[in-house]
Design an enzyme around this catalytic site. Structure first.
Site, PDB file in Angstrom:
ATOM      1  CD  GLU A  70      -3.256  -0.579   0.489  1.00 59.27           C
ATOM      2  OE1 GLU A  70      -3.262   0.564  -0.024  1.00 59.27           O
ATOM      3  OE2 GLU A  70      -4.223  -1.365   0.433  1.00 59.27           O
ATOM      4  CG  HIS A 115      -6.615  -3.353  -5.520  1.00 57.68           C
ATOM      5  ND1 HIS A 115      -7.159  -2.693  -4.435  1.00 57.68           N
ATOM      6  CD2 HIS A 115      -7.219  -4.567  -5.543  1.00 57.68           C
ATOM      7  CE1 HIS A 115      -8.040  -3.483  -3.841  1.00 57.68           C
ATOM      8  NE2 HIS A 115      -8.096  -4.623  -4.497  1.00 57.68           N
ATOM      9  CG  ASP A 156      -6.145   0.670  -5.626  1.00 54.61           C
ATOM     10  OD1 ASP A 156      -7.219   0.157  -5.984  1.00 54.61           O
ATOM     11  OD2 ASP A 156      -5.412   0.152  -4.763  1.00 54.61           O
TER      12      ASP A 156
END
Length: 308
Positions: A144, A182, A192
């Site tokens: 992330e 993603h 994203d």
């Protein structure tokens, strides 16, 4: 002079002491992590017991294999957090009610937080698919990037990301094609990382594939045009005119099927429009819609051949 040096030394020692005594704000959740990891360890350690509900014949005793190792991840999935700070994301991933997590979080400042052992299953992909793999979480590492979803990615952050990817690729022998986003694995749900993400830079470093730039090369072609003007019942021919046009060097075959190409690359094409948008988000990064231009088709065809 000696007194000054002594004061400086004492100040440094005091600073080191204070830093070493600074409490970890995640000490409580770290205990939860250790407790859960220990419980999974006990499960692996335990000797399998015969199941009385099994109807097929079972062996007379348990035989443990001696040739085995840890299952390893084979994909890396890159996300943006869609949150406003690293601290907010760390809190999200340490709150049980959120039911989400990732292996690594990388801040805008480039600081890397590893939140989960690479061999454990994080909850980052959700309902997703890549090729025939319908359980991405079980075979991937989730990274992330602290980004609200609309801003460019900071240079220190991308530098750290490349460092993490280098380590993961070497450690787990992950194929270059298996570094994806993603939105690639969940085209109907996710967008994203955002369109500013430097996929080309990553591919140049060996993480993910990119199309060949010369696939878009064109040549100047001269065509002869004869203008005509009708005068009464006759036609007056005007001088020949040379018109210069650009035609692609590489052409997409008439039999080329874009949806089949997306499927072969790995996209879930049950919703073709969503798959096209996800493809364009990754490889085109402009005009992210469900329409494939001739340029888009050239890029798709070039990539499709790489995945064959």
């Amino acid at each position: 002079m000696k007194h000054t040096a002594l004061r400086i030394s004492m100040a440094l020692l005091a600073g080191i002491f204070v830093a070493s005594c600074t409490p970890n704000p995640y000490a409580a959740t770290n205990k939860v992590y250790k407790k859960q990891a220990k419980a999974y360890g006990k499960t692996l350690w335990a000797e399998p017991k015969p199941d009385p509900e099994i109807t097929y014949p079972q062996g007379d005793y348990w035989v443990g294999a001696t040739n085995f190792n840890m299952r390893k991840p084979n994909y890396v999935i890159i996300h943006h957090t869609a949150q406003n700070s690293t601290a907010q994301t760390l809190k999200t991933f340490t709150t049980p009610a959120t039911q989400v997590s990732a292996h690594y979080v990388i801040g805008r400042d480039g600081k890397v937080y590893q939140m989960l052992n690479d061999y454990l299953r994080a909850w980052h992909g959700g309902a997703s698919r890549w090729g025939n793999n319908t359980d991405i979480n079980s075979s991937s590492i989730g990274i992330e990037l602290d980004n609200n979803g609309a801003e460019p990615f900071a240079e220190p952050q991308i530098n750290s990301l490349i460092g993490v990817l280098e380590m993961l690729k070497k450690k787990h022998a992950i194929p270059a094609a298996n570094f994806i986003g993603h939105s690639d694995i969940a085209p109907t749900r996710k967008v994203d990382p955002n369109p500013t993400f430097p996929w080309k830079q990553l591919a140049t470093s060996g993480f993910g594939l990119w199309y060949d730039e010369n696939a878009l090369d064109s040549v100047v072609v001269a065509k002869t045009v004869i203008d005509s003007v009708a005068i009464a019942d006759s036609t007056l021919l005007q001088p020949e005119v040379l018109v210069f046009e650009q035609e692609p060097v590489h052409k997409v075959p008439d039999t080329f099927n874009p949806v089949d190409a997306l499927r072969i690359i790995g996209y879930d094409v049950r919703n073709p429009e969503a798959a096209i948008k996800a493809f364009k988000l990754h490889f085109i990064q402009t005009e992210i819609n469900a329409v494939l231009t001739e340029k888009d088709k050239l890029i798709l065809y070039n990539l499709y051949k790489k995945y064959l």
